[in-house]
Design a protein around this motif. Structure first.
Motif, mmCIF file in Angstrom:
data_model
loop_
_atom_site.group_PDB
_atom_site.id
_atom_site.type_symbol
_atom_site.label_atom_id
_atom_site.label_comp_id
_atom_site.label_asym_id
_atom_site.label_seq_id
_atom_site.Cartn_x
_atom_site.Cartn_y
_atom_site.Cartn_z
ATOM 1 N N ARG A 78 -5.307 -2.653 -6.835
ATOM 2 C CA ARG A 78 -4.500 -2.993 -5.997
ATOM 3 C C ARG A 78 -4.360 -1.972 -4.538
ATOM 4 N NH1 ARG A 78 1.839 -3.338 -7.953
ATOM 5 N NH2 ARG A 78 0.852 -5.166 -9.228
ATOM 6 N N GLU A 79 -3.839 -2.508 -3.793
ATOM 7 C CA GLU A 79 -3.565 -1.696 -2.209
ATOM 8 C C GLU A 79 -2.677 -0.410 -2.623
ATOM 9 O OE1 GLU A 79 -4.712 -0.112 0.294
ATOM 10 O OE2 GLU A 79 -4.897 -1.855 1.549
ATOM 11 N N LEU A 80 -2.673 0.478 -1.664
ATOM 12 C CA LEU A 80 -1.759 1.534 -1.805
ATOM 13 C C LEU A 80 -0.256 0.923 -1.673
ATOM 14 C CD1 LEU A 80 -1.600 4.654 -1.305
ATOM 15 C CD2 LEU A 80 -1.258 4.317 0.973
ATOM 16 N N ASP A 81 0.708 1.554 -2.318
ATOM 17 C CA ASP A 81 2.101 1.070 -2.221
ATOM 18 C C ASP A 81 2.440 1.880 -0.946
ATOM 19 O OD1 ASP A 81 4.878 0.953 -2.519
ATOM 20 O OD2 ASP A 81 4.881 1.152 -4.430
ATOM 21 N N PHE A 82 3.018 1.042 -0.030
ATOM 22 C CA PHE A 82 3.365 1.789 1.228
ATOM 23 C C PHE A 82 5.084 2.096 1.103
ATOM 24 C CE2 PHE A 82 -0.547 -0.368 2.901
ATOM 25 C CZ PHE A 82 -1.005 0.764 3.413
ATOM 26 N N GLY A 83 5.600 1.981 -0.109
ATOM 27 C CA GLY A 83 7.237 2.297 -0.016
ATOM 28 C C GLY A 83 7.993 1.797 0.929
ATOM 29 N N ALA A 84 8.689 2.554 1.726
ATOM 30 C CA ALA A 84 9.620 2.166 2.561
ATOM 31 C C ALA A 84 8.995 1.314 4.030
ATOM 32 C CB ALA A 84 10.603 3.221 3.236
ATOM 33 N N TRP A 85 7.804 1.584 3.929
ATOM 34 C CA TRP A 85 6.993 0.955 5.002
ATOM 35 C C TRP A 85 6.507 -0.404 4.732
ATOM 36 C CZ3 TRP A 85 3.271 5.412 6.649
ATOM 37 C CH2 TRP A 85 4.289 6.511 7.237
ATOM 38 N N GLU A 86 6.806 -0.728 3.498
ATOM 39 C CA GLU A 86 6.312 -2.268 3.070
ATOM 40 C C GLU A 86 6.843 -3.356 4.011
ATOM 41 O OE1 GLU A 86 4.190 -3.776 0.705
ATOM 42 O OE2 GLU A 86 3.520 -1.785 0.043
ATOM 43 N N GLY A 87 5.925 -4.257 4.446
ATOM 44 C CA GLY A 87 6.434 -5.252 5.294
ATOM 45 C C GLY A 87 6.515 -5.015 6.592
ATOM 46 N N LEU A 88 6.672 -3.890 7.120
ATOM 47 C CA LEU A 88 6.911 -3.509 8.591
ATOM 48 C C LEU A 88 5.518 -3.522 9.481
ATOM 49 C CD1 LEU A 88 9.021 -0.293 8.081
ATOM 50 C CD2 LEU A 88 9.850 -2.599 8.252
ATOM 51 N N SER A 89 5.744 -3.904 10.474
ATOM 52 C CA SER A 89 4.728 -3.804 11.588
ATOM 53 C C SER A 89 4.569 -2.421 11.929
ATOM 54 C CB SER A 89 4.833 -4.909 12.600
ATOM 55 O OG SER A 89 6.143 -4.163 13.286
ATOM 56 N N THR A 138 -10.939 -7.065 -3.235
ATOM 57 C CA THR A 138 -9.692 -6.017 -3.089
ATOM 58 C C THR A 138 -9.177 -5.680 -1.913
ATOM 59 O OG1 THR A 138 -9.358 -3.703 -4.154
ATOM 60 C CG2 THR A 138 -11.652 -4.245 -2.923
ATOM 61 N N HIS A 139 -8.849 -4.500 -1.622
ATOM 62 C CA HIS A 139 -8.122 -4.284 -0.474
ATOM 63 C C HIS A 139 -8.698 -2.991 0.260
ATOM 64 C CE1 HIS A 139 -4.945 -6.634 -2.176
ATOM 65 N NE2 HIS A 139 -5.060 -6.185 -3.474
ATOM 66 N N GLY A 140 -8.407 -2.927 1.672
ATOM 67 C CA GLY A 140 -9.075 -1.906 2.534
ATOM 68 C C GLY A 140 -8.887 -0.490 1.858
ATOM 69 N N GLY A 141 -7.652 -0.137 1.374
ATOM 70 C CA GLY A 141 -7.132 1.226 0.814
ATOM 71 C C GLY A 141 -8.231 1.601 -0.365
ATOM 72 N N ALA A 142 -8.197 0.335 -1.365
ATOM 73 C CA ALA A 142 -8.817 0.613 -2.574
ATOM 74 C C ALA A 142 -10.447 0.494 -2.216
ATOM 75 C CB ALA A 142 -8.649 -0.688 -3.576
ATOM 76 N N MET A 143 -10.866 0.024 -1.202
ATOM 77 C CA MET A 143 -12.353 0.211 -1.039
ATOM 78 C C MET A 143 -12.616 1.656 -0.227
ATOM 79 S SD MET A 143 -13.114 -3.677 0.895
ATOM 80 C CE MET A 143 -14.785 -3.360 1.250
ATOM 81 N N ARG A 144 -11.682 2.133 0.445
ATOM 82 C CA ARG A 144 -11.826 3.562 0.901
ATOM 83 C C ARG A 144 -11.423 4.511 -0.378
ATOM 84 N NH1 ARG A 144 -9.529 0.834 5.606
ATOM 85 N NH2 ARG A 144 -10.945 1.411 7.146
ATOM 86 N N ALA A 145 -10.860 4.230 -1.249
ATOM 87 C CA ALA A 145 -10.637 5.187 -2.423
ATOM 88 C C ALA A 145 -11.863 5.052 -3.104
ATOM 89 C CB ALA A 145 -9.376 4.731 -3.311
#
Length: 188
Positions: A78-89, A138-145
């Motif tokens: 799964r991608e990184l959890d962006f917390g309070a930033w989830e869904g924000l531009s 997968t997702h960009g963050g997971a690929m970088r990880a």
């Protein structure tokens, strides 16, 4: 030993373009799914794995069906959890906080979000289960990880690798502790 081929495919475009989506689910657009299916055409793999987000599972299932394989879910991708930033531009997030995160996510996680080290740890754990030629959708963050784990790249180096939607990153991975990888191809 020649190593194991590992292909990491970023999901295609979704209905949440322009926003940070990690734990949030987003619906893949048909064009995004088709881009992933096209990108995976011709890969010789024995397994197809995907994260537990719809944007990854839908293309993975279609790819697996074409390959006469079963798609297996693994939430560690799964991608990184962006917390309070989830869904924000990006333009609605405090610019200073966003810049700090982008330059050093290990020390500047999103508010109430997941630490970079946690993402690297779970992806590293998932990599430990790869024992045959595998495609992971997968997702960009997971690929970088995965690149941080396998190729010992630091974050400034990781940001310099473009991973747009439907990007295919191919690596040769050698088992052992620590696991070591070599980038053998990137198709964007």
């Amino acid at each position: 030993m020649s190593g194991i081929l590992l292909h990491l495919l970023r999901h295609g475009i979704t209905d949440a373009e322009g926003r940070l989506i990690g734990r949030t689910d987003a619906q893949p657009l048909a064009a995004g799914v088709q881009a992933c299916v096209s990108r995976a055409a011709g890969l010789a793999v024995a397994a197809v794995v995907h994260s537990d987000r719809t944007r990854s599972s839908v293309p993975a299932r279609q790819i697996a069906a074409v390959m006469s394989l079963e798609a297996c879910e693994d939430a560690r991708w799964r991608e990184l959890d962006f917390g309070a930033w989830e869904g924000l531009s990006f333009d609605t997030i405090d610019a200073e906080a966003l810049a700090a995160f982008q330059s050093d996510p290990a020390h500047h996680a999103p508010p109430d979000g997941e630490a970079w080290s946690a993402l690297v740890a779970r992806v590293s754990d998932a990599l430990g289960t790869i024992n045959r030629p595998t495609l992971v959708v997968t997702h960009g963050g997971a690929m970088r990880a995965a690149l941080a784990t396998l190729c010992a790249l630091d974050f400034p180096q990781l940001w310099n690798i473009a991973l747009p939607h439907a990007a295919l990153l191919s690596l040769r991975v050698w088992p052992g502790t620590p696991r070591v990888g070599q980038i053998i191809g990137l198709v964007t």
